[in-house]
Design an enzyme around this catalytic site. Structure first.
Site, PDB file in Angstrom:
ATOM      1  N   SER A  87      47.294 -17.634  27.987  1.00 48.13           N
ATOM      2  CA  SER A  87      45.882 -17.727  27.613  1.00 48.13           C
ATOM      3  C   SER A  87      45.701 -17.288  26.165  1.00 48.13           C
ATOM      4  O   SER A  87      45.940 -16.127  25.815  1.00 48.13           O
ATOM      5  CB  SER A  87      45.036 -16.838  28.522  1.00 48.13           C
ATOM      6  OG  SER A  87      43.748 -16.717  27.957  1.00 48.13           O
ATOM      7  N   HIS A  90      46.386 -22.365  27.986  1.00 45.40           N
ATOM      8  CA  HIS A  90      45.113 -22.086  28.673  1.00 45.40           C
ATOM      9  C   HIS A  90      44.079 -21.633  27.645  1.00 45.40           C
ATOM     10  O   HIS A  90      44.320 -20.697  26.878  1.00 45.40           O
ATOM     11  CB  HIS A  90      45.357 -20.992  29.718  1.00 45.40           C
ATOM     12  CG  HIS A  90      44.177 -20.648  30.566  1.00 45.40           C
ATOM     13  ND1 HIS A  90      43.826 -21.373  31.686  1.00 45.40           N
ATOM     14  CD2 HIS A  90      43.272 -19.644  30.474  1.00 45.40           C
ATOM     15  CE1 HIS A  90      42.754 -20.823  32.247  1.00 45.40           C
ATOM     16  NE2 HIS A  90      42.389 -19.766  31.528  1.00 45.40           N
ATOM     17  N   ASP A  98      40.157 -20.375  27.094  1.00 46.94           N
ATOM     18  CA  ASP A  98      39.002 -19.798  27.784  1.00 46.94           C
ATOM     19  C   ASP A  98      37.734 -19.999  26.982  1.00 46.94           C
ATOM     20  O   ASP A  98      37.630 -19.554  25.837  1.00 46.94           O
ATOM     21  CB  ASP A  98      39.225 -18.293  27.982  1.00 46.94           C
ATOM     22  CG  ASP A  98      40.269 -18.025  29.042  1.00 46.94           C
ATOM     23  OD1 ASP A  98      40.085 -18.492  30.178  1.00 46.94           O
ATOM     24  OD2 ASP A  98      41.275 -17.351  28.721  1.00 46.94           O
ATOM     25  N   MET A 112      33.765 -19.168  26.943  1.00 50.34           N
ATOM     26  CA  MET A 112      32.742 -18.267  27.512  1.00 50.34           C
ATOM     27  C   MET A 112      31.456 -18.424  26.715  1.00 50.34           C
ATOM     28  O   MET A 112      31.493 -18.501  25.485  1.00 50.34           O
ATOM     29  CB  MET A 112      33.215 -16.817  27.416  1.00 50.34           C
ATOM     30  CG  MET A 112      34.563 -16.567  28.054  1.00 50.34           C
ATOM     31  SD  MET A 112      35.098 -14.868  27.796  1.00 50.34           S
ATOM     32  CE  MET A 112      36.743 -14.928  28.511  1.00 50.34           C
ATOM     33  N   HIS A 170      39.386 -23.791  30.485  1.00 52.02           N
ATOM     34  CA  HIS A 170      38.701 -23.050  31.552  1.00 52.02           C
ATOM     35  C   HIS A 170      37.277 -22.757  31.086  1.00 52.02           C
ATOM     36  O   HIS A 170      37.068 -21.881  30.250  1.00 52.02           O
ATOM     37  CB  HIS A 170      39.499 -21.758  31.810  1.00 52.02           C
ATOM     38  CG  HIS A 170      38.887 -20.829  32.799  1.00 52.02           C
ATOM     39  ND1 HIS A 170      39.312 -19.518  32.933  1.00 52.02           N
ATOM     40  CD2 HIS A 170      37.892 -20.992  33.712  1.00 52.02           C
ATOM     41  CE1 HIS A 170      38.604 -18.935  33.882  1.00 52.02           C
ATOM     42  NE2 HIS A 170      37.730 -19.788  34.368  1.00 52.02           N
ATOM     43  N   MET A 217      33.927 -21.196  31.365  1.00 50.52           N
ATOM     44  CA  MET A 217      33.116 -20.135  31.994  1.00 50.52           C
ATOM     45  C   MET A 217      31.736 -20.230  31.353  1.00 50.52           C
ATOM     46  O   MET A 217      31.324 -19.377  30.567  1.00 50.52           O
ATOM     47  CB  MET A 217      33.761 -18.774  31.750  1.00 50.52           C
ATOM     48  CG  MET A 217      35.005 -18.543  32.600  1.00 50.52           C
ATOM     49  SD  MET A 217      36.028 -17.205  31.970  1.00 50.52           S
ATOM     50  CE  MET A 217      37.000 -18.093  30.773  1.00 50.52           C
ATOM     51  N   MET A 244      40.313 -16.951  40.478  1.00 46.45           N
ATOM     52  CA  MET A 244      40.252 -15.856  39.512  1.00 46.45           C
ATOM     53  C   MET A 244      40.755 -14.578  40.183  1.00 46.45           C
ATOM     54  O   MET A 244      40.301 -14.209  41.268  1.00 46.45           O
ATOM     55  CB  MET A 244      38.815 -15.642  39.016  1.00 46.45           C
ATOM     56  CG  MET A 244      38.287 -16.742  38.102  1.00 46.45           C
ATOM     57  SD  MET A 244      39.294 -17.037  36.621  1.00 46.45           S
ATOM     58  CE  MET A 244      39.216 -15.455  35.794  1.00 46.45           C
ATOM     59  N   GLY A 253      35.550 -13.133  32.252  1.00 49.01           N
ATOM     60  CA  GLY A 253      34.817 -12.674  31.069  1.00 49.01           C
ATOM     61  C   GLY A 253      35.634 -11.836  30.106  1.00 49.01           C
ATOM     62  O   GLY A 253      35.309 -11.785  28.922  1.00 49.01           O
ATOM     63  N   PHE A 254      36.667 -11.193  30.610  1.00 49.97           N
ATOM     64  CA  PHE A 254      37.429 -10.308  29.730  1.00 49.97           C
ATOM     65  C   PHE A 254      38.918 -10.399  30.039  1.00 49.97           C
ATOM     66  O   PHE A 254      39.305 -10.537  31.198  1.00 49.97           O
ATOM     67  CB  PHE A 254      36.964  -8.854  29.893  1.00 49.97           C
ATOM     68  CG  PHE A 254      35.523  -8.673  29.501  1.00 49.97           C
ATOM     69  CD1 PHE A 254      35.169  -8.443  28.174  1.00 49.97           C
ATOM     70  CD2 PHE A 254      34.516  -8.796  30.444  1.00 49.97           C
ATOM     71  CE1 PHE A 254      33.838  -8.330  27.808  1.00 49.97           C
ATOM     72  CE2 PHE A 254      33.176  -8.680  30.090  1.00 49.97           C
ATOM     73  CZ  PHE A 254      32.832  -8.446  28.771  1.00 49.97           C
ATOM     74  N   GLY A 255      39.722 -10.270  28.989  1.00 49.69           N
ATOM     75  CA  GLY A 255      41.165 -10.161  29.160  1.00 49.69           C
ATOM     76  C   GLY A 255      41.519  -8.709  29.416  1.00 49.69           C
ATOM     77  O   GLY A 255      40.667  -7.814  29.321  1.00 49.69           O
ATOM     78  N   GLY A 256      42.772  -8.475  29.761  1.00 42.76           N
ATOM     79  CA  GLY A 256      43.268  -7.107  29.883  1.00 42.76           C
ATOM     80  C   GLY A 256      42.758  -6.321  31.078  1.00 42.76           C
ATOM     81  O   GLY A 256      42.878  -5.096  31.102  1.00 42.76           O
ATOM     82  N   ASP A 309      44.506 -16.454  37.485  1.00 48.99           N
ATOM     83  CA  ASP A 309      44.137 -16.081  36.121  1.00 48.99           C
ATOM     84  C   ASP A 309      43.503 -14.686  36.121  1.00 48.99           C
ATOM     85  O   ASP A 309      42.463 -14.477  36.742  1.00 48.99           O
ATOM     86  CB  ASP A 309      43.127 -17.131  35.620  1.00 48.99           C
ATOM     87  CG  ASP A 309      42.686 -16.922  34.178  1.00 48.99           C
ATOM     88  OD1 ASP A 309      43.256 -16.060  33.488  1.00 48.99           O
ATOM     89  OD2 ASP A 309      41.755 -17.647  33.750  1.00 48.99           O
ATOM     90  N   GLY A 320      44.922 -10.521  34.677  1.00 48.51           N
ATOM     91  CA  GLY A 320      45.683  -9.311  34.986  1.00 48.51           C
ATOM     92  C   GLY A 320      47.095  -9.570  35.476  1.00 48.51           C
ATOM     93  O   GLY A 320      47.682  -8.731  36.163  1.00 48.51           O
ATOM     94  N   GLY A 370      47.502 -13.771  29.709  1.00 45.33           N
ATOM     95  CA  GLY A 370      46.988 -13.568  28.358  1.00 45.33           C
ATOM     96  C   GLY A 370      47.636 -12.385  27.690  1.00 45.33           C
ATOM     97  O   GLY A 370      48.599 -12.519  26.909  1.00 45.33           O
ATOM     98  N   SER A 371      47.145 -11.193  28.019  1.00 45.65           N
ATOM     99  CA  SER A 371      47.636  -9.975  27.366  1.00 45.65           C
ATOM    100  C   SER A 371      49.136  -9.801  27.518  1.00 45.65           C
ATOM    101  O   SER A 371      49.817  -9.420  26.562  1.00 45.65           O
ATOM    102  CB  SER A 371      46.947  -8.742  27.962  1.00 45.65           C
ATOM    103  OG  SER A 371      45.565  -8.935  28.005  1.00 45.65           O
TER     104      SER A 371
HETATM  105  C1  DX5 Z   1      39.330 -14.070  31.871  1.00 47.41           C
HETATM  106  C2  DX5 Z   1      40.054 -15.275  31.364  1.00 47.41           C
HETATM  107  C3  DX5 Z   1      41.524 -15.133  31.340  1.00 47.41           C
HETATM  108  C4  DX5 Z   1      42.047 -14.050  30.450  1.00 47.41           C
HETATM  109  C5  DX5 Z   1      43.348 -13.592  31.018  1.00 47.41           C
HETATM  110  O1  DX5 Z   1      38.014 -14.377  32.100  1.00 47.41           O
HETATM  111  O2  DX5 Z   1      39.778 -16.394  32.173  1.00 47.41           O
HETATM  112  O3  DX5 Z   1      42.184 -16.364  31.064  1.00 47.41           O
HETATM  113  O4  DX5 Z   1      42.238 -14.460  29.134  1.00 47.41           O
HETATM  114  O5  DX5 Z   1      43.803 -12.525  30.285  1.00 47.41           O
HETATM  115  P1  DX5 Z   1      44.729 -11.381  30.895  1.00 47.41           P
HETATM  116  O6  DX5 Z   1      46.011 -12.045  31.288  1.00 47.41           O
HETATM  117  O7  DX5 Z   1      44.835 -10.423  29.782  1.00 47.41           O
HETATM  118  O8  DX5 Z   1      44.000 -10.828  32.088  1.00 47.41           O
HETATM  119 ZN    ZN Z   2      40.971 -18.293  31.960  1.00 49.18          ZN
END
Ligand code: DX5
Ligand code: ZN
Length: 223
Positions: free
Chosen positions: A7, A31, A33, A35, A64, A66, A135, A140-143, A173, A175, A195-196
């Site tokens: 991501s 991927h 994202d 938002m 994706h 959102m 999901m 909404g947020f990574g990490g 998708d 964590g 992602g992270s």
């Molecule tokens: C969250 C996103 C994810 C996010 C994943 O809303 O849809 O794609 O970037 O990031 P990690 O892998 O850090 O949770």
């Molecule tokens: Zn995503």
């Protein structure tokens, strides 16, 4: 088949082309994202960013959405170079016209569900989509930390897909990393977004290969 989609949301946005080049030979697809600050309490990128990175990458773009009104913007994402469009079931009153529209545009289509939406909500659409995105965090947020209870939902959807003799992907998708991907693939997921875990690592390609190995060592097994 296990597929790994990094991501880009977790990348350094000041150098996206360079970040993509760190993963382009090990990632299956990319991927992206999107938002809107309404469907989720965060903002990310729009079609203009996707259009520009499209010129720099031949990877398949897994977009994706959102966003709260996906039908309104979907054509802009298609024109920008999206190959797979996934929208949230919670964002539409009837997904059927949007599924048809995306397919008629020659793109693949996925339906995403947030953690509070039950497996059964996607059952009416399994025969008409290419992918279900489960999901594993609140979008909404990574990490964030992966929610382990989502494994039951994944297993229920995979069971229904197999029962109908379909061959669609289950994407997960949020964590996900080397240490927990096996829980999700055992339950029936086969497309892994990370992602992270990937972009915050020094050796992003190495992490992708390690996630792939961990996933392949934990194949689907029906509960
Ligand atoms: C969250 C996103 C994810 C996010 C994943 O809303 O849809 O794609 O970037 O990031 P990690 O892998 O850090 O949770
Ligand atoms: Zn995503």
């Amino acid at each position: 088949m296990i597929l790994i989609y990094p991501s880009l949301f977790a990348a350094d946005f000041s150098k996206l082309a360079e970040e993509i080049s760190r993963i382009e030979f090990s990632a299956d697809y990319l991927h992206l994202d999107v938002m809107d600050g309404v469907f989720v309490p965060n903002l990310s990128m729009g079609p203009n960013v996707i259009k520009d990175i499209r010129k720099r990458s031949d990877l398949i773009f897994d977009v994706h959405l959102m966003i709260s009104d996906p039908f309104k913007y979907v054509d802009e994402f298609i024109a920008a170079g999206a190959d797979i469009i996934t929208f949230h079931l919670e964002a539409v009153s009837d997904p059927v016209p949007l599924i048809s529209h995306i397919k008629a545009s020659g793109k693949h289509v996925g339906i995403a569900i947030s953690p509070d939406t039950p497996a059964e909500a996607v059952f009416p659409y399994l025969d008409s989509v290419d992918m279900i995105l489960v999901m594993t965090v609140y979008p909404g947020f990574g990490g964030q930390k992966m929610i382990p209870e989502m494994t039951t939902k994944i297993a229920d959807i995979r069971h229904e897909i197999n029962k109908r003799g379909l061959e669609i992907d289950i994407e997960v998708d949020g964590g996900i990393g080397i240490g927990n991907v096996g829980l999700l693939t055992t339950a029936g997921a086969n497309v892994i977004v990370a992602g992270s875990a990937v972009f915050k690592a020094e050796d992003a390609s190495g992490v992708i290969e390690d996630i792939r190995d961990a996933a392949e060592s934990a194949p689907y097994s029906e509960f």
